[in-house]
Scaffold this motif. Structure first.
Motif, PDB file in Angstrom:
ATOM      1  N   LYS A   3       0.832  -1.198   0.000  1.00 56.51           N
ATOM      2  CA  LYS A   3       0.000   0.000   0.000  1.00 56.51           C
ATOM      3  C   LYS A   3       0.876   1.261   0.000  1.00 56.51           C
ATOM      4  O   LYS A   3       0.647   2.192  -0.764  1.00 56.51           O
ATOM      5  CB  LYS A   3      -0.879  -0.019   1.262  1.00 56.51           C
ATOM      6  N   LYS A   7       1.153   4.063  -2.885  1.00 57.10           N
ATOM      7  CA  LYS A   7       0.896   5.465  -2.559  1.00 57.10           C
ATOM      8  C   LYS A   7       1.979   6.360  -3.149  1.00 57.10           C
ATOM      9  O   LYS A   7       1.702   7.367  -3.764  1.00 57.10           O
ATOM     10  CB  LYS A   7       0.896   5.613  -1.029  1.00 57.10           C
ATOM     11  N   ASN A   8       3.248   5.917  -2.960  1.00 58.87           N
ATOM     12  CA  ASN A   8       4.349   6.719  -3.452  1.00 58.87           C
ATOM     13  C   ASN A   8       4.336   6.831  -4.966  1.00 58.87           C
ATOM     14  O   ASN A   8       4.607   7.873  -5.524  1.00 58.87           O
ATOM     15  CB  ASN A   8       5.685   6.110  -3.005  1.00 58.87           C
ATOM     16  N   ARG A   9       4.011   5.703  -5.612  1.00 52.29           N
ATOM     17  CA  ARG A   9       4.088   5.659  -7.058  1.00 52.29           C
ATOM     18  C   ARG A   9       3.112   6.660  -7.689  1.00 52.29           C
ATOM     19  O   ARG A   9       3.398   7.263  -8.703  1.00 52.29           O
ATOM     20  CB  ARG A   9       3.804   4.237  -7.536  1.00 52.29           C
ATOM     21  N   TYR A  10       1.937   6.780  -7.081  1.00 51.71           N
ATOM     22  CA  TYR A  10       0.919   7.633  -7.692  1.00 51.71           C
ATOM     23  C   TYR A  10       0.818   8.993  -7.028  1.00 51.71           C
ATOM     24  O   TYR A  10      -0.142   9.703  -7.211  1.00 51.71           O
ATOM     25  CB  TYR A  10      -0.435   6.926  -7.669  1.00 51.71           C
ATOM     26  N   GLN A  11       1.848   9.330  -6.260  1.00 51.87           N
ATOM     27  CA  GLN A  11       1.780  10.537  -5.443  1.00 51.87           C
ATOM     28  C   GLN A  11       1.427  11.804  -6.240  1.00 51.87           C
ATOM     29  O   GLN A  11       0.654  12.628  -5.778  1.00 51.87           O
ATOM     30  CB  GLN A  11       3.118  10.765  -4.733  1.00 51.87           C
ATOM     31  N   ASP A  14      -2.215  11.957  -6.769  1.00 50.97           N
ATOM     32  CA  ASP A  14      -2.986  11.515  -5.616  1.00 50.97           C
ATOM     33  C   ASP A  14      -3.907  12.634  -5.124  1.00 50.97           C
ATOM     34  O   ASP A  14      -3.425  13.704  -4.747  1.00 50.97           O
ATOM     35  CB  ASP A  14      -2.003  11.109  -4.503  1.00 50.97           C
ATOM     36  N   PRO A  15      -5.217  12.390  -5.157  1.00 48.43           N
ATOM     37  CA  PRO A  15      -6.122  13.441  -4.654  1.00 48.43           C
ATOM     38  C   PRO A  15      -5.872  13.762  -3.187  1.00 48.43           C
ATOM     39  O   PRO A  15      -6.113  14.885  -2.750  1.00 48.43           O
ATOM     40  CB  PRO A  15      -7.520  12.834  -4.847  1.00 48.43           C
ATOM     41  N   VAL A  16      -5.363  12.794  -2.451  1.00 52.90           N
ATOM     42  CA  VAL A  16      -5.094  13.040  -1.024  1.00 52.90           C
ATOM     43  C   VAL A  16      -4.001  14.093  -0.869  1.00 52.90           C
ATOM     44  O   VAL A  16      -4.144  15.058  -0.134  1.00 52.90           O
ATOM     45  CB  VAL A  16      -4.695  11.731  -0.292  1.00 52.90           C
ATOM     46  N   SER A  17      -2.895  13.910  -1.599  1.00 51.06           N
ATOM     47  CA  SER A  17      -1.798  14.869  -1.457  1.00 51.06           C
ATOM     48  C   SER A  17      -2.175  16.204  -2.091  1.00 51.06           C
ATOM     49  O   SER A  17      -1.682  17.257  -1.687  1.00 51.06           O
ATOM     50  CB  SER A  17      -0.511  14.312  -2.061  1.00 51.06           C
ATOM     51  N   ASP A  18      -3.061  16.169  -3.088  1.00 47.91           N
ATOM     52  CA  ASP A  18      -3.534  17.407  -3.687  1.00 47.91           C
ATOM     53  C   ASP A  18      -4.325  18.207  -2.659  1.00 47.91           C
ATOM     54  O   ASP A  18      -4.150  19.407  -2.503  1.00 47.91           O
ATOM     55  CB  ASP A  18      -4.429  17.087  -4.888  1.00 47.91           C
TER      56      ASP A  18
END
Ligand code: C2E
Ligand code: MG
Ligand code: MG
Ligand code: MG
Length: 292
Positions: A3, A7-11, A14-18
């Motif tokens: 997981k 997460k890192n790959r799609y950072q 990532d809507p979360v980091s956005d």
């Protein structure tokens, strides 16, 4: 773990980091208003000599008195300030405010050494030396020797030789330097010898751990000996109980700071704290050997 990797790959997308970036921007705007609205305050934590109870000085610690939120600790908002345009503005405010407060105390008959935490960015900002010189000149009552800058040992100092130069030049103004959270960074002994720093502050994690952990005890002991060898002063942070104090005295460290002595407090509370501290004189229970 998978997981985490995903997460890192799609950072980037990532809507979360956005959302996090958006939150960060909003928070930063809020901090800018806070500075303008004078919502930042400094709390002060005493440093004492536990062999005789003497008050050596106070460390200024920033808090955000956020309306309807209470007191916000620096651990929460400093990360947002870091590498923003506001970092230097807030850092400058801290120094000015601490110098103003030192003057108010002096007018009440309390001549105190005041320490302020400075970030690496603040210290390495072009013109910091000249700015500091002017700030000190605006506070003629404050002996520069009674003004100390605490720099994190872990500070992001890119160019060590440049840092040595900055510290030297600021030191020529008379101000003193301490390396904060010492033991958590990577100072080489060569630089430690070169840095114009008068004090090492042993990181509180080692002090807190030392009574139950031989490694922590070894680090505390080692830092104290190293400071003595380099003719530096050493302050133990995170002294939560008198038992910690007693062991530190035995190890040869008598300058201490921690909840066991006093928690950080508003400036107005210091005189009352000092009165109680001197009346109750808890350090007398420590029976420090005469040799210390
Ligand atoms: P620091 O400079 O190492 O300050 C010590 C921190 O440990 C303070 O937390 C203090 O309240 C806390 N502390 C003191 N004694 C004890 C103890 O016995 N037990 C425990 N558990 N904690 C203790 P605070 O005020 O939350 O500050 C955290 C850090 O934020 C500071 O660590 C410093 O690196 C940074 N900071 C605070 N104010 C400023 C500031 O004005 N400018 C900059 N650049 N950094 C600041
Ligand atoms: Mg500090
Ligand atoms: Mg520290
Ligand atoms: Mg710290």
């Amino acid at each position: 773990l998978a997981k985490e990797a995903g997460k890192n790959r799609y950072q980037l997308f990532d809507p979360v980091s956005d959302r996090r970036a958006q939150t960060h921007r909003e928070y930063l705007q809020r901090l800018e208003q806070a500075l303008a609205a004078r919502e930042f305050v400094l709390y002060y934590q005493p440093k004492v000599d536990l062999s005789d109870g003497r008050l050596l000085g106070v460390e200024a610690l920033i808090r955000w008195q956020r309306p309807d939120h209470g007191l916000v600790s620096p651990g929460e908002f400093l990360p947002h300030l870091q590498s923003s345009h506001l970092e230097l503005a807030v850092g400058g405010w801290v120094i000015e405010e601490a110098l103003d407060q030192a003057q108010r105390w002096r007018e009440q008959g309390l001549d105190l050494c005041v320490s302020v935490n400075v970030s690496a960015a603040q210290l390495q900002q072009p013109g910091f030396h000249d700015w500091l010189e002017i700030a000190l000149r605006r506070h003629p009552g404050q002996a520069p020797e009674l003004f100390e800058l605490e720099v994190l040992e872990t500070a992001q100092i890119e160019d060590m030789d440049a840092a040595v130069t900055i510290l030297r030049r600021c030191g020529e103004l008379g101000v003193r330097f301490a390396l904060d959270d010492f033991g958590t960074g990577y100072s080489s002994l060569t630089y430690l010898r070169k840095l114009p720093v008068q004090t090492l502050k042993i990181d509180q994690s080692f002090v807190r751990g030392m009574l139950g952990n031989a490694d922590d005890m070894g680090i505390v002991d080692g830092v104290i000996r190293m400071a003595l060898a380099f003719r530096m002063e050493v302050v133990a942070e995170g002294v939560e109980t008198l038992a910690h104090g007693r062991v530190l005295l035995q190890l040869g460290c008598h300058r201490m700071q921690g909840y066991g002595i006093a928690r950080p407090m508003p400036a107005e509370a210091l005189a009352d704290w000092l009165e109680t501290w001197q009346r109750e004189a808890p350090w007398r229970q420590l029976h420090a050997p005469a040799a210390l």
